[in-house]
Design an enzyme around this catalytic site. Structure first.
Site, PDB file in Angstrom:
ATOM      1  N   GLN A 102       0.852  -1.207   0.000  1.00  0.00           N
ATOM      2  CA  GLN A 102       0.000   0.000   0.000  1.00  0.00           C
ATOM      3  C   GLN A 102       0.878   1.243   0.000  1.00  0.00           C
ATOM      4  O   GLN A 102       0.379   2.356  -0.079  1.00  0.00           O
ATOM      5  CB  GLN A 102      -0.880   0.009   1.250  1.00  0.00           C
ATOM      6  N   HIS A 120      -1.439   1.349  -4.248  1.00  0.00           N
ATOM      7  CA  HIS A 120      -1.879   2.752  -4.182  1.00  0.00           C
ATOM      8  C   HIS A 120      -1.000   3.668  -5.022  1.00  0.00           C
ATOM      9  O   HIS A 120      -0.888   4.862  -4.746  1.00  0.00           O
ATOM     10  CB  HIS A 120      -1.913   3.226  -2.720  1.00  0.00           C
ATOM     11  N   CYS A 149       3.455  21.812 -14.793  1.00  0.00           N
ATOM     12  CA  CYS A 149       4.063  21.188 -15.961  1.00  0.00           C
ATOM     13  C   CYS A 149       4.448  22.305 -16.943  1.00  0.00           C
ATOM     14  O   CYS A 149       3.912  23.422 -16.857  1.00  0.00           O
ATOM     15  CB  CYS A 149       3.003  20.277 -16.591  1.00  0.00           C
ATOM     16  N   CYS A 151       3.423  22.678 -19.773  1.00  0.00           N
ATOM     17  CA  CYS A 151       2.233  23.084 -20.537  1.00  0.00           C
ATOM     18  C   CYS A 151       1.344  24.029 -19.723  1.00  0.00           C
ATOM     19  O   CYS A 151       0.345  24.546 -20.235  1.00  0.00           O
ATOM     20  CB  CYS A 151       1.428  21.855 -20.965  1.00  0.00           C
ATOM     21  N   GLY A 188       2.865  -4.296   9.017  1.00  0.00           N
ATOM     22  CA  GLY A 188       2.763  -2.846   9.205  1.00  0.00           C
ATOM     23  C   GLY A 188       1.574  -2.190   8.554  1.00  0.00           C
ATOM     24  O   GLY A 188       1.668  -1.054   8.109  1.00  0.00           O
ATOM     25  N   SER A 190      -2.563  -1.147   9.210  1.00  0.00           N
ATOM     26  CA  SER A 190      -3.663  -1.092  10.168  1.00  0.00           C
ATOM     27  C   SER A 190      -4.855  -1.909   9.662  1.00  0.00           C
ATOM     28  O   SER A 190      -5.803  -2.125  10.406  1.00  0.00           O
ATOM     29  CB  SER A 190      -4.093   0.363  10.387  1.00  0.00           C
ATOM     30  N   ALA A 233       8.680  -3.761  12.647  1.00  0.00           N
ATOM     31  CA  ALA A 233       8.993  -4.534  11.445  1.00  0.00           C
ATOM     32  C   ALA A 233      10.470  -4.945  11.361  1.00  0.00           C
ATOM     33  O   ALA A 233      10.775  -6.122  11.137  1.00  0.00           O
ATOM     34  CB  ALA A 233       8.605  -3.730  10.209  1.00  0.00           C
TER      35      ALA A 233
END
Ligand code: NAD
Length: 248
Positions: A102, A120, A149, A151, A188, A190, A233
């Protein structure tokens, strides 16, 4: 905790197809704050507001100022920690096949894992809201907020904001892999953000063992996880890798 590590090591050493689901917690020891929990961004701002696509499109300068600018600063300097490196070693041992993450920080790839589904999206790239041109985040000039950008369009991270769909191919592949793995190692997260939190449920319903590493209990802990390593972790992965090495 030592018993859980020994048992998890035995299971993992025999696994043929281990899939990992990782969340923000795995990168905390790399200096990246999570959303929830102690030290999380939630203590300072409301990510449900600032990481929401509608809010961003209406207030791009504010979201760049409050959330994205600081994220760029932190992520530009973050390095993989021992948990990321342990997972890269599990891939080299032929045990771990794929990481569904994620996270948007790119640290699994930096550690050496080759099959990483960025559920994600990624913070490594920005794209233009007008012409869709992609630009590496490291090359974005922050002298003007929001950055533009060439542009004239506003840049946004190539991440999935709250309120946006997970790219179909990533979702489909994650579901397939979750259904096919023999162990899912959940590190790690939730397990509060959907649909990623559903992957361990798919794995469990398809017969996989679920091993969870997290210093805090989650909604998975009581019903889905078979083994829980209650710890951070990096030290947990180090202990786990020591045990696995002793079994090789
Ligand atoms: P979360 O912030 O909701 O939860 C973090 C989890 O990590 C908690 O369960 C917490 O107990 C645990 N944790 C805290 N410290 C830990 C440690 N040292 N070791 C192991 N676990 C630890 O994170 P989430 O579940 O990933 O979901 C939130 C969303 O946040 C995700 O969609 C993700 O894209 C985004 N996010 C990503 C990053 C990143 O890329 N590093 C950082 C912040 C948020």
């Amino acid at each position: 905790m030592q018993d859980a590590i020994k048992e998890a090591a035995r299971e993992i050493a025999e696994a043929k197809n281990l899939v990992v689901l990782s969340g923000a917690g795995i990168s905390v020891e790399s200096g990246i704050p999570p959303f929830r929990g102690p030290g999380g961004l939630w203590e300072k701002i409301d990510p449900m507001k600032y990481a929401n696509v509608d809010y961003f499109l209406k207030n791009p300068a504010e979201v760049w100022q409050v959330l994205i600018k600081d994220m760029k600063e932190v992520l530009d300097h973050a390095q993989p920690n021992d948990a990321h490196l342990g997972l890269a070693r599990l891939e080299r041992l032929g045990i771990l096949t794929t990481i569904i993450t994620q996270n948007v920080d790119g640290l699994h790839q930096k550690a050496g894992n080759t099959d990483v589904i960025e559920f994600h999206g990624t913070f490594a790239w920005q794209y233009c809201l007008d012409c869709s041109k992609r630009i590496p985040t490291s090359e974005v000039n922050l002298s003007q907020i929001p950055p533009y950008c060439e542009c004239g369009g506003i840049l946004r991270p190539d991440c999935v904001f709250f309120g946006e769909m997970i790219p179909t191919q990533d979702l489909y592949r994650s579901q397939q892999l979750s259904a096919a793995c023999d162990i899912m190692l959940v590190i790690g997260t939730s397990a509060l953000v959907q649909p990623s939190a559903h992957m361990p449920v798919i794995a469990k319903n398809s017969g996989a063992k679920i091993i969870e590493i997290n210093p805090a209990r989650t909604p998975l802990s009581s019903q889905i996880s078979d083994l829980i390593i209650m710890g951070k972790a990096a030290p947990s992965m180090n202990s786990l890798m020591d045990e696995i090495n002793s079994l090789q």
